[in-house]
Design a protein around this motif. Structure first.
Motif, PDB file in Angstrom:
ATOM      1  N   ASP A  47       0.826  -1.210   0.000  1.00 17.65           N
ATOM      2  CA  ASP A  47       0.000   0.000   0.000  1.00 17.65           C
ATOM      3  C   ASP A  47       0.863   1.265   0.000  1.00 17.65           C
ATOM      4  O   ASP A  47       0.528   2.255  -0.660  1.00 17.65           O
ATOM      5  CB  ASP A  47      -0.934  -0.003   1.209  1.00 17.65           C
ATOM      6  CG  ASP A  47      -2.058  -1.016   1.064  1.00 17.65           C
ATOM      7  OD1 ASP A  47      -2.375  -1.385  -0.081  1.00 17.65           O
ATOM      8  OD2 ASP A  47      -2.619  -1.445   2.095  1.00 17.65           O
ATOM      9  N   ARG A  87      -5.177   6.448   3.111  1.00 17.81           N
ATOM     10  CA  ARG A  87      -6.059   5.918   4.162  1.00 17.81           C
ATOM     11  C   ARG A  87      -5.987   4.396   4.217  1.00 17.81           C
ATOM     12  O   ARG A  87      -5.999   3.793   5.299  1.00 17.81           O
ATOM     13  CB  ARG A  87      -7.500   6.364   3.901  1.00 17.81           C
ATOM     14  CG  ARG A  87      -7.768   7.830   4.221  1.00 17.81           C
ATOM     15  CD  ARG A  87      -7.488   8.148   5.671  1.00 17.81           C
ATOM     16  NE  ARG A  87      -7.902   9.497   6.037  1.00 17.81           N
ATOM     17  CZ  ARG A  87      -7.511  10.120   7.146  1.00 17.81           C
ATOM     18  NH1 ARG A  87      -6.696   9.512   7.991  1.00 17.81           N
ATOM     19  NH2 ARG A  87      -7.931  11.345   7.412  1.00 17.81           N
ATOM     20  N   ARG A  88      -5.889   3.767   3.055  1.00 20.39           N
ATOM     21  CA  ARG A  88      -5.761   2.301   3.040  1.00 20.39           C
ATOM     22  C   ARG A  88      -4.419   1.874   3.633  1.00 20.39           C
ATOM     23  O   ARG A  88      -4.348   0.880   4.368  1.00 20.39           O
ATOM     24  CB  ARG A  88      -5.923   1.781   1.613  1.00 20.39           C
ATOM     25  CG  ARG A  88      -5.599   0.297   1.457  1.00 20.39           C
ATOM     26  CD  ARG A  88      -6.356  -0.372   0.330  1.00 20.39           C
ATOM     27  NE  ARG A  88      -6.372   0.416  -0.873  1.00 20.39           N
ATOM     28  CZ  ARG A  88      -5.430   0.390  -1.827  1.00 20.39           C
ATOM     29  NH1 ARG A  88      -4.355  -0.362  -1.663  1.00 20.39           N
ATOM     30  NH2 ARG A  88      -5.561   1.099  -2.928  1.00 20.39           N
ATOM     31  N   GLU A 111      -2.814   3.435   5.881  1.00 22.13           N
ATOM     32  CA  GLU A 111      -2.946   3.610   7.327  1.00 22.13           C
ATOM     33  C   GLU A 111      -3.654   2.407   7.949  1.00 22.13           C
ATOM     34  O   GLU A 111      -3.238   1.903   8.999  1.00 22.13           O
ATOM     35  CB  GLU A 111      -3.722   4.893   7.625  1.00 22.13           C
ATOM     36  CG  GLU A 111      -3.882   5.185   9.098  1.00 22.13           C
ATOM     37  CD  GLU A 111      -4.691   6.447   9.374  1.00 22.13           C
ATOM     38  OE1 GLU A 111      -4.686   6.898  10.531  1.00 22.13           O
ATOM     39  OE2 GLU A 111      -5.338   6.963   8.439  1.00 22.13           O
ATOM     40  N   ARG A 112      -4.712   1.943   7.295  1.00 26.96           N
ATOM     41  CA  ARG A 112      -5.430   0.774   7.822  1.00 26.96           C
ATOM     42  C   ARG A 112      -4.517  -0.455   7.831  1.00 26.96           C
ATOM     43  O   ARG A 112      -4.587  -1.287   8.751  1.00 26.96           O
ATOM     44  CB  ARG A 112      -6.691   0.512   6.994  1.00 26.96           C
ATOM     45  CG  ARG A 112      -7.753   1.592   7.121  1.00 26.96           C
ATOM     46  CD  ARG A 112      -9.083   1.141   6.543  1.00 26.96           C
ATOM     47  NE  ARG A 112      -9.026   0.907   5.105  1.00 26.96           N
ATOM     48  CZ  ARG A 112      -9.241   1.848   4.181  1.00 26.96           C
ATOM     49  NH1 ARG A 112      -9.501   3.095   4.530  1.00 26.96           N
ATOM     50  NH2 ARG A 112      -9.203   1.548   2.892  1.00 26.96           N
ATOM     51  N   SER A 113      -3.671  -0.570   6.825  1.00 26.81           N
ATOM     52  CA  SER A 113      -2.739  -1.700   6.774  1.00 26.81           C
ATOM     53  C   SER A 113      -1.739  -1.643   7.918  1.00 26.81           C
ATOM     54  O   SER A 113      -1.378  -2.679   8.500  1.00 26.81           O
ATOM     55  CB  SER A 113      -2.002  -1.713   5.429  1.00 26.81           C
ATOM     56  OG  SER A 113      -2.877  -1.984   4.363  1.00 26.81           O
ATOM     57  N   VAL A 117      -2.302  -0.239  10.814  1.00 28.05           N
ATOM     58  CA  VAL A 117      -3.067  -0.581  12.015  1.00 28.05           C
ATOM     59  C   VAL A 117      -3.214  -2.098  12.135  1.00 28.05           C
ATOM     60  O   VAL A 117      -3.066  -2.673  13.215  1.00 28.05           O
ATOM     61  CB  VAL A 117      -4.450   0.105  11.986  1.00 28.05           C
ATOM     62  CG1 VAL A 117      -5.333  -0.417  13.123  1.00 28.05           C
ATOM     63  CG2 VAL A 117      -4.300   1.613  12.098  1.00 28.05           C
ATOM     64  N   LYS A 118      -3.487  -2.750  11.012  1.00 29.32           N
ATOM     65  CA  LYS A 118      -3.622  -4.209  11.002  1.00 29.32           C
ATOM     66  C   LYS A 118      -2.308  -4.864  11.388  1.00 29.32           C
ATOM     67  O   LYS A 118      -2.288  -5.824  12.181  1.00 29.32           O
ATOM     68  CB  LYS A 118      -4.044  -4.675   9.603  1.00 29.32           C
ATOM     69  CG  LYS A 118      -4.318  -6.160   9.487  1.00 29.32           C
ATOM     70  CD  LYS A 118      -5.564  -6.553  10.252  1.00 29.32           C
ATOM     71  CE  LYS A 118      -5.911  -8.017  10.036  1.00 29.32           C
ATOM     72  NZ  LYS A 118      -7.109  -8.418  10.819  1.00 29.32           N
ATOM     73  N   GLU A 146      -1.552  -4.868  15.106  1.00 32.76           N
ATOM     74  CA  GLU A 146      -2.308  -5.768  15.971  1.00 32.76           C
ATOM     75  C   GLU A 146      -1.458  -6.948  16.444  1.00 32.76           C
ATOM     76  O   GLU A 146      -1.737  -7.544  17.485  1.00 32.76           O
ATOM     77  CB  GLU A 146      -3.552  -6.279  15.228  1.00 32.76           C
ATOM     78  CG  GLU A 146      -4.608  -5.203  14.986  1.00 32.76           C
ATOM     79  CD  GLU A 146      -5.787  -5.717  14.189  1.00 32.76           C
ATOM     80  OE1 GLU A 146      -5.755  -6.915  13.780  1.00 32.76           O
ATOM     81  OE2 GLU A 146      -6.743  -4.958  13.966  1.00 32.76           O
ATOM     82  N   ASN A 153      -1.222   9.405   8.738  1.00 33.51           N
ATOM     83  CA  ASN A 153      -2.486  10.067   9.039  1.00 33.51           C
ATOM     84  C   ASN A 153      -2.436  11.532   8.601  1.00 33.51           C
ATOM     85  O   ASN A 153      -3.372  12.053   7.991  1.00 33.51           O
ATOM     86  CB  ASN A 153      -2.791   9.959  10.534  1.00 33.51           C
ATOM     87  CG  ASN A 153      -4.173  10.477  10.876  1.00 33.51           C
ATOM     88  OD1 ASN A 153      -5.136  10.287  10.136  1.00 33.51           O
ATOM     89  ND2 ASN A 153      -4.273  11.161  12.003  1.00 33.51           N
TER      90      ASN A 153
END
Length: 210
Positions: free
Chosen positions: A38, A129-130, A132-134, A136-137, A140, A153
């Motif tokens: 990404d 934004r994608r 960023e989500r990656s 975050v994933k 985890e 961000n």
């Protein structure tokens, strides 16, 4: 300068794995590789954006961001490595303040569009934004530095502002969202379609029961 890449095709990834910067190998489906992909896509989108005609200050900013994204990719590629610092985040904060200062306050939501450069900036924003989500994933299960989250961000916020600023530079108005009123005839058509859909579902359910 030593040659960094002497061979592009290695065939070592033919089994679905890939090498990280620390020499370890992981599956290409891993969250770390998804995040790297990404970030790479985001950098490529900025490259496409930079092919558009725009003022020099935009070119200088976006080119520097491309290099910083490459550094962020290096950070994600080498577990435990840190490349993005608070100074990088501050750089984006300052750019946000600078380019937003000359923009008119928003009275409505805006849609991607106007000039081509602005539309491409919006595409880059959505990829940010994608990315960023990656991240975050990935976080985890593995450690991701807070500055990496902050940087990506801020970058998506900056790209939104740059999309508007690029329209302004091109003397092109932003495309504003507007709520379309539902007239009586449109409401009647929608109700008829909903009734027909409900009847179809009941007929299908009855047929299945038999």
């Amino acid at each position: 300068m030593a040659h960094r890449l002497t061979k592009i095709t290695t065939r070592t990834g033919d089994d679905g794995s890939t090498g990280l910067g620390d020499g370890s190998r992981i599956q290409k489906s891993a969250p770390r590789i998804a995040a790297l992909g990404d970030l790479d896509e985001l950098n490529s989108q900025l490259g496409v954006l930079l092919t558009e005609k725009m003022p020099d200050e935009f070119v200088a900013l976006l080119t520097r961001i491309q290099n910083q994204l490459f550094d962020l990719g290096g950070e994600i590629c080498i577990p435990g490595h840190r490349a993005i610092t608070d100074a990088h985040v501050l750089y984006l904060d300052n750019a946000i303040a600078k380019f937003n200062a000359d923009l008119a306050p928003l009275k409505e939501f805006i849609l991607p569009g106007g000039s081509r450069a602005s539309a491409l900036a919006h595409v880059a924003r959505t990829v940010a934004r994608r990315a960023e989500r990656s991240l975050v994933k990935l976080a985890e299960k593995e450690t991701v530095a807070p500055s990496a989250f902050q940087y990506i961000n801020r970058l998506s916020d900056l790209l939104f502002i740059l999309a508007r600023a690029l329209n302004r530079a091109a003397n092109t108005p932003d495309v504003c969202w507007s709520r379309e009123p539902v007239t009586a005839d449109v409401a009647e058509t929608l109700n008829a379609a909903s009734a027909a859909n409900t009847a179809s579902i009941k007929t299908t359910h009855s047929a299945g029961a038999n």
